[in-house]
Scaffold this motif. Structure first.
Motif, PDB file in Angstrom:
ATOM      1  N   PHE A  51     -26.719  -3.918  18.299  1.00  0.00           N
ATOM      2  CA  PHE A  51     -25.805  -3.972  19.445  1.00  0.00           C
ATOM      3  C   PHE A  51     -26.460  -3.386  20.685  1.00  0.00           C
ATOM      4  O   PHE A  51     -27.428  -2.630  20.613  1.00  0.00           O
ATOM      5  CB  PHE A  51     -24.510  -3.215  19.145  1.00  0.00           C
ATOM      6  CG  PHE A  51     -24.689  -1.725  19.000  1.00  0.00           C
ATOM      7  CD1 PHE A  51     -24.692  -0.894  20.094  1.00  0.00           C
ATOM      8  CD2 PHE A  51     -24.865  -1.167  17.745  1.00  0.00           C
ATOM      9  CE1 PHE A  51     -24.872   0.473  19.961  1.00  0.00           C
ATOM     10  CE2 PHE A  51     -25.038   0.197  17.594  1.00  0.00           C
ATOM     11  CZ  PHE A  51     -25.038   1.013  18.707  1.00  0.00           C
ATOM     12  N   GLU A  52     -25.910  -3.755  21.816  1.00  0.00           N
ATOM     13  CA  GLU A  52     -26.305  -3.157  23.089  1.00  0.00           C
ATOM     14  C   GLU A  52     -25.093  -3.166  24.013  1.00  0.00           C
ATOM     15  O   GLU A  52     -24.119  -3.876  23.768  1.00  0.00           O
ATOM     16  CB  GLU A  52     -27.463  -3.911  23.734  1.00  0.00           C
ATOM     17  CG  GLU A  52     -27.113  -5.309  24.191  1.00  0.00           C
ATOM     18  CD  GLU A  52     -28.254  -6.004  24.930  1.00  0.00           C
ATOM     19  OE1 GLU A  52     -29.364  -5.459  24.987  1.00  0.00           O
ATOM     20  OE2 GLU A  52     -28.014  -7.098  25.445  1.00  0.00           O
ATOM     21  N   VAL A  53     -25.152  -2.374  25.058  1.00  0.00           N
ATOM     22  CA  VAL A  53     -24.138  -2.427  26.099  1.00  0.00           C
ATOM     23  C   VAL A  53     -24.622  -3.461  27.100  1.00  0.00           C
ATOM     24  O   VAL A  53     -25.651  -3.281  27.747  1.00  0.00           O
ATOM     25  CB  VAL A  53     -23.929  -1.051  26.775  1.00  0.00           C
ATOM     26  CG1 VAL A  53     -22.931  -1.170  27.911  1.00  0.00           C
ATOM     27  CG2 VAL A  53     -23.469  -0.021  25.760  1.00  0.00           C
ATOM     28  N   HIS A  54     -23.885  -4.552  27.207  1.00  0.00           N
ATOM     29  CA  HIS A  54     -24.276  -5.632  28.109  1.00  0.00           C
ATOM     30  C   HIS A  54     -24.107  -5.159  29.552  1.00  0.00           C
ATOM     31  O   HIS A  54     -23.045  -4.654  29.928  1.00  0.00           O
ATOM     32  CB  HIS A  54     -23.417  -6.869  27.845  1.00  0.00           C
ATOM     33  CG  HIS A  54     -23.917  -8.091  28.513  1.00  0.00           C
ATOM     34  ND1 HIS A  54     -23.719  -8.335  29.861  1.00  0.00           N
ATOM     35  CD2 HIS A  54     -24.626  -9.134  28.041  1.00  0.00           C
ATOM     36  CE1 HIS A  54     -24.271  -9.484  30.176  1.00  0.00           C
ATOM     37  NE2 HIS A  54     -24.828  -9.996  29.085  1.00  0.00           N
ATOM     38  N   THR A 102     -19.625  -4.036  27.826  1.00  0.00           N
ATOM     39  CA  THR A 102     -19.044  -3.841  26.513  1.00  0.00           C
ATOM     40  C   THR A 102     -20.135  -4.043  25.474  1.00  0.00           C
ATOM     41  O   THR A 102     -21.268  -4.377  25.816  1.00  0.00           O
ATOM     42  CB  THR A 102     -17.849  -4.791  26.283  1.00  0.00           C
ATOM     43  OG1 THR A 102     -17.124  -4.351  25.120  1.00  0.00           O
ATOM     44  CG2 THR A 102     -18.273  -6.228  26.098  1.00  0.00           C
ATOM     45  N   LEU A 103     -19.782  -3.831  24.198  1.00  0.00           N
ATOM     46  CA  LEU A 103     -20.745  -4.030  23.117  1.00  0.00           C
ATOM     47  C   LEU A 103     -20.983  -5.512  22.887  1.00  0.00           C
ATOM     48  O   LEU A 103     -20.029  -6.289  22.786  1.00  0.00           O
ATOM     49  CB  LEU A 103     -20.220  -3.420  21.820  1.00  0.00           C
ATOM     50  CG  LEU A 103     -20.109  -1.917  21.738  1.00  0.00           C
ATOM     51  CD1 LEU A 103     -19.559  -1.519  20.367  1.00  0.00           C
ATOM     52  CD2 LEU A 103     -21.447  -1.252  21.966  1.00  0.00           C
ATOM     53  N   THR A 104     -22.252  -5.889  22.793  1.00  0.00           N
ATOM     54  CA  THR A 104     -22.613  -7.261  22.467  1.00  0.00           C
ATOM     55  C   THR A 104     -23.735  -7.246  21.434  1.00  0.00           C
ATOM     56  O   THR A 104     -24.426  -6.238  21.267  1.00  0.00           O
ATOM     57  CB  THR A 104     -23.089  -8.044  23.712  1.00  0.00           C
ATOM     58  OG1 THR A 104     -24.264  -7.422  24.232  1.00  0.00           O
ATOM     59  CG2 THR A 104     -22.020  -8.112  24.781  1.00  0.00           C
ATOM     60  N   TRP A 105     -23.898  -8.373  20.735  1.00  0.00           N
ATOM     61  CA  TRP A 105     -24.951  -8.538  19.737  1.00  0.00           C
ATOM     62  C   TRP A 105     -25.735  -9.799  20.061  1.00  0.00           C
ATOM     63  O   TRP A 105     -25.217 -10.708  20.721  1.00  0.00           O
ATOM     64  CB  TRP A 105     -24.334  -8.655  18.342  1.00  0.00           C
ATOM     65  CG  TRP A 105     -23.895  -7.349  17.774  1.00  0.00           C
ATOM     66  CD1 TRP A 105     -24.612  -6.554  16.917  1.00  0.00           C
ATOM     67  CD2 TRP A 105     -22.657  -6.654  17.992  1.00  0.00           C
ATOM     68  NE1 TRP A 105     -23.901  -5.423  16.615  1.00  0.00           N
ATOM     69  CE2 TRP A 105     -22.691  -5.456  17.255  1.00  0.00           C
ATOM     70  CE3 TRP A 105     -21.527  -6.928  18.755  1.00  0.00           C
ATOM     71  CZ2 TRP A 105     -21.658  -4.545  17.240  1.00  0.00           C
ATOM     72  CZ3 TRP A 105     -20.485  -6.026  18.751  1.00  0.00           C
ATOM     73  CH2 TRP A 105     -20.542  -4.846  18.004  1.00  0.00           C
ATOM     74  N   LEU A 116     -21.224  -7.502  31.271  1.00  0.00           N
ATOM     75  CA  LEU A 116     -19.930  -7.498  30.582  1.00  0.00           C
ATOM     76  C   LEU A 116     -19.400  -6.086  30.361  1.00  0.00           C
ATOM     77  O   LEU A 116     -18.207  -5.895  30.160  1.00  0.00           O
ATOM     78  CB  LEU A 116     -20.034  -8.230  29.238  1.00  0.00           C
ATOM     79  CG  LEU A 116     -20.462  -9.689  29.303  1.00  0.00           C
ATOM     80  CD1 LEU A 116     -20.606 -10.266  27.896  1.00  0.00           C
ATOM     81  CD2 LEU A 116     -19.478 -10.509  30.128  1.00  0.00           C
ATOM     82  N   ASP A 176     -19.126 -10.110  20.543  1.00  0.00           N
ATOM     83  CA  ASP A 176     -18.803  -9.002  21.434  1.00  0.00           C
ATOM     84  C   ASP A 176     -17.360  -8.589  21.192  1.00  0.00           C
ATOM     85  O   ASP A 176     -16.584  -9.333  20.611  1.00  0.00           O
ATOM     86  CB  ASP A 176     -19.039  -9.347  22.902  1.00  0.00           C
ATOM     87  CG  ASP A 176     -18.093 -10.422  23.417  1.00  0.00           C
ATOM     88  OD1 ASP A 176     -16.878 -10.153  23.522  1.00  0.00           O
ATOM     89  OD2 ASP A 176     -18.559 -11.528  23.718  1.00  0.00           O
ATOM     90  N   PHE A 177     -17.036  -7.383  21.613  1.00  0.00           N
ATOM     91  CA  PHE A 177     -15.665  -6.890  21.549  1.00  0.00           C
ATOM     92  C   PHE A 177     -15.191  -6.623  22.969  1.00  0.00           C
ATOM     93  O   PHE A 177     -15.947  -6.099  23.788  1.00  0.00           O
ATOM     94  CB  PHE A 177     -15.579  -5.586  20.738  1.00  0.00           C
ATOM     95  CG  PHE A 177     -15.678  -5.804  19.259  1.00  0.00           C
ATOM     96  CD1 PHE A 177     -14.566  -6.200  18.523  1.00  0.00           C
ATOM     97  CD2 PHE A 177     -16.872  -5.610  18.595  1.00  0.00           C
ATOM     98  CE1 PHE A 177     -14.650  -6.397  17.158  1.00  0.00           C
ATOM     99  CE2 PHE A 177     -16.968  -5.809  17.229  1.00  0.00           C
ATOM    100  CZ  PHE A 177     -15.852  -6.207  16.506  1.00  0.00           C
TER     101      PHE A 177
END
Length: 86
Positions: free
Chosen positions: A51-54, A59-62, A57, A67-68
């Motif tokens: 995961f990373e913080v986009h 938020t959390l993304t993969w 966006l 993403d959430f």
């Protein structure tokens, strides 16, 4: 105002410590949220940890496109917090 994730650190299992722009911090456990075609690959812990913080966006993304919503993550932390600002 939409909450914005500014920092995320892997803890263990499916738990991630998050920090939001308003200073709220907490740990979210996403183990029960990894269902459906886009999230099931994240049950593999090696994939989950990618995961990373986009930056746009906020938020959390993969890498696989999962993403959430930041609102969901914020609510998860607020619902498990022992202290609230209300």
């Amino acid at each position: 105002m939409i909450p914005r994730v500014i920092q995320a650190n892997y803890i263990d299992g499916y738990r991630i410590q998050l920090k939001f722009q308003d200073g709220t911090t907490g740990t979210v456990d996403l183990a029960d949220e990894l269902w459906g075609p886009v999230f099931e690959p994240l049950r593999d812990l090696q994939e989950f940890q990618k995961f990373e913080v986009h930056p746009e966006l906020e938020t959390l993304t993969w890498p696989n496109g999962a993403d959430f919503a930041p609102e969901f993550l914020y609510e998860q932390i607020a619902s498990t917090s022992t202290s609230t600002s209300s």
